[in-house]
Design an enzyme around this catalytic site. Structure first.
Site, mmCIF file in Angstrom:
data_model
loop_
_atom_site.group_PDB
_atom_site.id
_atom_site.type_symbol
_atom_site.label_atom_id
_atom_site.label_comp_id
_atom_site.label_asym_id
_atom_site.label_seq_id
_atom_site.Cartn_x
_atom_site.Cartn_y
_atom_site.Cartn_z
ATOM 1 C CB CYS A 18 -0.914 0.023 1.225
ATOM 2 S SG CYS A 18 -1.853 1.574 1.361
ATOM 3 C CB CYS A 37 -1.838 4.584 4.657
ATOM 4 S SG CYS A 37 -3.393 3.987 3.978
ATOM 5 C CB SER A 38 -0.721 0.407 6.576
ATOM 6 O OG SER A 38 -1.697 1.117 7.315
ATOM 7 C CB CYS A 39 -4.940 -0.418 2.195
ATOM 8 S SG CYS A 39 -5.561 1.267 2.387
#
Lengths: 121, 213
Positions: B112, B115-117
């Site tokens: 991602c 961000c951190s999906c």
């Protein structure tokens, strides 16, 4: 002997076995973000955009590329989205933070900490 | 004052305030208590999420899905056709799921960049490196370099596909089933499947056969 002597493991892979959370508040941040998307205070897209913006800001400031920075960004994103929602004011939030701080300081070690203990300085 | 004295005083001071949580913890407590008071969130729901994600949900759930896909062709077809629907067989709610398959010619890797999906309901909380700027930027720019860091060598004639997750698109990699596992049942196969193989920072699970067998 240091990790560089291991042939195939680079700097990223050395973080492979770290725990998901270093401190309980980090889990609480993600849990609140999840709960607030479920009830529609903000959308998953807004969350991702806000977190992305905070992470980019942290990188531009030169903050360390680690989990502490990540969760600090997540908390800032959460606070920003809640402020935008408007039902919790920034002033209310900072006075509540102070009230919790006093509650901890006023409560003898080992006793359960109640918010009411922070009402008086 | 000697160094010893100042250390002692510092330690006493630390002792007195040791139960004061760090600043971000106080901020989170303030947020949560206000949100609960205003009836916006339910504190039990927040606590339940924490319990589930710190103790129960981990890559094991994703591994069970991969193992099922390996042995059940009709499930596999459904999984690739509509992942979100297919994983409901396991009681998993994962919106916007896209499943991608490794083959002899293709290696898939998930990132991602924003961000951190991540498919948390199947893999749990993402590992530290997945959240780091170094991975988020390099996975796209230099995927083979990143793979090397994880000890993965991908032959030049194998195509590396990098998938950039978003809030509205989550990926799960189905790694290749290693040869020598033909007579294994679903549960045993699931034990072979690692978190990283479902993100794509691991490719060959054959090395794990001995460990699992």
């Amino acid at each position: 002997m240091n990790a560089d002597d291991e042939p195939h493991i680079g700097p990223l892979a050395r973080h492979d076995d770290e725990p998901a959370f270093d401190e309980p508040w980090q889990a609480q941040v993600l849990a609140l973000a999840f709960a607030l998307t479920k009830v529609g205070v903000f959308t998953a897209v807004q969350w991702s955009d806000a977190l992305g913006a905070e992470l980019r800001g942290a990188a531009e400031r030169g903050d360390p590329d680690d989990q502490t920075t990540y969760y600090a960004a997540a908390l800032a994103a959460l606070e920003g989205l809640i402020a935008a929602d408007g039902r919790v004011s920034p002033d209310g939030l900072s006075s509540r933070t102070e009230q919790w701080r006093r509650a901890y300081l006023n409560t003898p070690h080992g006793n359960p900490v109640k918010l009411s203990a922070g009402l008086n300085t | 004052m000697t160094k010893h004295d100042s250390n002692t005083i510092a330690n006493i001071h630390k002792e007195l305030h040791s139960h004061l949580p760090p600043e971000p913890a106080l901020r989170v407590k303030a947020l949560e208590s206000l949100l609960v008071e205003k009836g916006i969130v339910d504190s039990e729901a927040v606590d339940a999420w924490i319990e589930v994600y710190t103790e129960e949900i981990g890559p094991k759930r994703g591994a069970e899905i991969v193992a099922r896909a390996w042995i059940d062709p009709s499930f596999k077809a459904r999984l690739f056709d509509n992942g979100t629907e297919a994983v409901k067989d396991f009681g998993i709610e994962q919106e916007h799921l896209q499943v991608v398959e490794n083959t002899a010619d293709v290696h898939n890797m998930v990132v991602c960049t924003l961000c951190s999906c991540y498919p948390t309901s199947m893999l749990g909380i993402p590992p530290t490196w997945y959240k780091m700027a170094a991975y988020r930027s390099r996975a796209v720019r230099d995927p083979r370099g990143v793979l090397e860091e994880f000890g993965v060598e991908v032959a030049d004639d194998v195509e590396v596909r990098v998938w950039d997750s978003t809030a509205e698109l989550r990926y799960l990699v189905v790694p290749q089933r290693p040869a020598g596992t033909e007579d294994w049942d679903e549960q045993k196969l699931a034990r072979l499947v690692t978190r990283n193989s479902m993100i794509g920072t691991e490719r060959d699970l054959a090395a794990r056969i001995e460990e699992v067998a």
